[in-house]
Design a protein around this motif. Structure first.
Motif, PDB file in Angstrom:
ATOM      1  N   ASN A 268      -2.455  10.131  -9.584  1.00 51.91           N
ATOM      2  CA  ASN A 268      -3.521   9.800  -8.409  1.00 51.91           C
ATOM      3  C   ASN A 268      -4.199   8.340  -8.268  1.00 51.91           C
ATOM      4  N   VAL A 269      -3.089   7.402  -8.548  1.00 56.76           N
ATOM      5  CA  VAL A 269      -3.669   5.976  -8.108  1.00 56.76           C
ATOM      6  C   VAL A 269      -3.646   5.734  -6.847  1.00 56.76           C
ATOM      7  N   PRO A 270      -4.942   5.368  -6.528  1.00 58.08           N
ATOM      8  CA  PRO A 270      -4.797   4.917  -4.962  1.00 58.08           C
ATOM      9  C   PRO A 270      -3.859   3.827  -4.386  1.00 58.08           C
ATOM     10  N   VAL A 271      -3.118   4.263  -3.421  1.00 63.42           N
ATOM     11  CA  VAL A 271      -2.177   2.991  -2.756  1.00 63.42           C
ATOM     12  C   VAL A 271      -2.900   2.430  -1.616  1.00 63.42           C
ATOM     13  N   ASP A 272      -3.093   1.100  -1.679  1.00 64.42           N
ATOM     14  CA  ASP A 272      -3.709   0.334  -0.828  1.00 64.42           C
ATOM     15  C   ASP A 272      -2.818  -0.184   0.269  1.00 64.42           C
ATOM     16  N   HIS A 273      -1.446  -0.469  -0.024  1.00 66.24           N
ATOM     17  CA  HIS A 273      -0.454  -1.023   1.073  1.00 66.24           C
ATOM     18  C   HIS A 273       0.895  -0.506   0.861  1.00 66.24           C
ATOM     19  N   PHE A 274       1.443  -0.529   1.490  1.00 68.57           N
ATOM     20  CA  PHE A 274       3.170  -0.092   1.683  1.00 68.57           C
ATOM     21  C   PHE A 274       4.129  -1.435   1.819  1.00 68.57           C
ATOM     22  N   VAL A 275       5.104  -1.277   1.197  1.00 71.21           N
ATOM     23  CA  VAL A 275       6.053  -2.565   1.483  1.00 71.21           C
ATOM     24  C   VAL A 275       7.521  -2.218   1.368  1.00 71.21           C
TER      25      VAL A 275
END
Length: 468
Positions: A129-136
């Motif tokens: 459950n590591v928050p994801v800030d961006h996707f590339v």
């Protein structure tokens, strides 16, 4: 699986997390006819990039909202982590077609948006459950285009190696390769003379290539020149996908400076190799061990825990939530969900408002009244939603309206992680067990000391890494 973690510098606990993937995509280039490419153009490799947030406060475009994709996997499923993209893509495409969307390009793009969200959520859950800030997302076509622009690239190998499938044919030692050879270098996953060569070695190859490429760009002045960097990004922009709130030029400029401070690339270990029910090859991992490694790299403790009756800490608090009321409307059709969600969100710092039952709806929404924009935007980012102003919502109030899509995604994960509200988790020393995070080994060690698939390996960014 999520094979790689890249951690830059010595970041504090507060970090910006990116999920990055490379996709297989056929390249229409005359000098690549002999290379073998996958045709499904879906996720091939995954990584998580961990960066100190205090160095990345200004890489987001202020005039755009973050991407929020409405399509989610309808229920948990079992399979390869990378398959979350394909499952969500197929489901969204069928659903959009049934809803009357006919344009092939629109169908594909919106279905890919669904795949990206599902992939991000899956990676976040897998890593603990590591928050994801961006996707590339970077296709191999973009990879090839960048390699063409900067070739030759210096790489190093610990042994002679060859592979007819990828076209790899390299000698031991430091050497310069062109763009076509670079594709073979990063795609090789087997060697008839090295039976222990695995997918994890391919991951380390890709890491070594990235380090060498960045070093070359930096030494050549590209990373320090906005015009040169913009030109390089323009070359590959048609074959990449990034969060709309992320400014790639500002990100690349800031990241290049951090690499000078030192970065480490980790390859996560596997326990074994096998096949699934469909006969496909899989890597088998110890989830507890992986999450322990991630917690240690993030600096969030060793993971040992015992239950006590002390008040729970507000580790996911939203400062702007102070004095803001949170109302939850249940339109999901599941009894009691509004109260459960409000209870789960209590540690964020909101004042508990009303819970009610609304009309059935498919999608969850989040709206806010005057004075609650900052709190609503922060909560929306945590839940994968878009915060929308509404005159129907009272001042200093956020309204979360739950839909049928809460069966998966951030809200489902939020509820799944809830413990008995009368207890909390207190850290205690973790005994030495099979899930104790292992110490990393060198990713560049040669011969008998080369990392095995079961090893956590670490690669630093000084010089040109030499790998298997």
């Amino acid at each position: 699986m999520v094979a790689a973690l890249l951690k830059v510098g010595r970041p504090p606990r507060d970090q910006v997390v990116f999920v990055c993937d490379t996709t297989e995509l056929a390249v229409a280039a005359a000098d690549l006819v002999k290379l073998i490419f996958g045709q499904n153009n879906l996720t091939s490799e995954l990584c998580a990039l961990l960066l100190p947030s205090n160095q990345f406060q200004h890489v987001a475009r202020s005039n755009q909202k973050p991407d929020r994709y409405p399509e989610r996997l309808s229920a948990p499923c079992k399979g390869k982590i990378k398959q979350a993209y394909g499952f969500a893509y197929a489901r969204a495409k069928d659903k959009l077609a049934a809803a009357g969307v006919k344009d092939p390009l629109e169908l594909d793009q919106r279905a890919r948006d669904a795949g990206r969200l599902a992939e991000s959520n899956t990676v976040a859950k897998f890593l603990g459950n590591v928050p994801v800030d961006h996707f590339v997302e970077v296709t191999l076509a973009a990879f090839f285009q960048i390699a063409q622009a900067v070739q030759p690239i210096t790489v190093c190998l610990n042994e002679n190696t060859s592979d007819s499938y990828s076209g790899a044919n390299f000698k031991k030692g430091t050497q310069q390769i062109d763009a076509a050879q670079a594709m073979a270098f990063v795609r090789q996953r087997r060697d008839p003379d090295q039976p222990l060569f695995t997918d994890l070695d391919r991951t380390r190859r890709q890491q070594a290539f990235i380090v060498s490429l960045l070093r070359q760009l930096q030494d050549g002045g590209t990373l320090s020149s906005p015009s040169k960097l913009r030109a390089l990004l323009d070359i590959a922009k048609q074959n990449t996908a990034i969060s709309k709130d992320l400014d790639p030029l500002a990100f690349a400029q800031r990241a290049s400076g951090l690499f000078d401070q030192g970065a480490s690339l980790y390859t996560l270990p596997v326990k074994d190799f096998g096949t699934d029910d469909a006969g496909e090859s899989i890597n088998i991992v110890d989830t507890d061990e992986i999450r322990g490694i991630v917690r240690r790299l993030l600096g969030t403790g060793d993971g040992g825990a015992t239950a006590t009756t002390t008040p729970p800490p507000t580790t996911t608090g939203i400062p702007a939530a102070a004095g803001v009321v949170l109302d939850v409307v249940n339109g999901s059709g599941k009894n009691g969900l509004a109260a459960q969600v409000q209870e789960a969100l209590a540690p964020r710092g909101f004042t508990r408002g009303a819970t009610s039952t609304g009309t059935l709806r498919d999608a969850t929404t989040l709206s806010y009244g005057v004075g609650a924009e900052s709190a609503a935007t922060a909560l929306a980012a945590q839940l994968g939603l878009t915060a929308t102003p509404s005159s129907a919502v009272e001042e200093q109030t956020v309204r979360l309206t739950l839909g049928a899509d809460t069966t998966s995604g951030p809200i489902a994960n939020l509820l799944a992680d809830q413990t008995d509200p009368t207890t909390t988790v207190t850290k205690t020393p973790t005994p030495t067990t099979s899930t104790t995070p292992p110490a990393p080994v060198s990713a560049t060690a040669p011969g008998a000391n080369a990392p095995a698939a079961t090893d956590l390996s670490q690669m630093d960014t000084g010089g040109v890494p030499c790998v298997r």
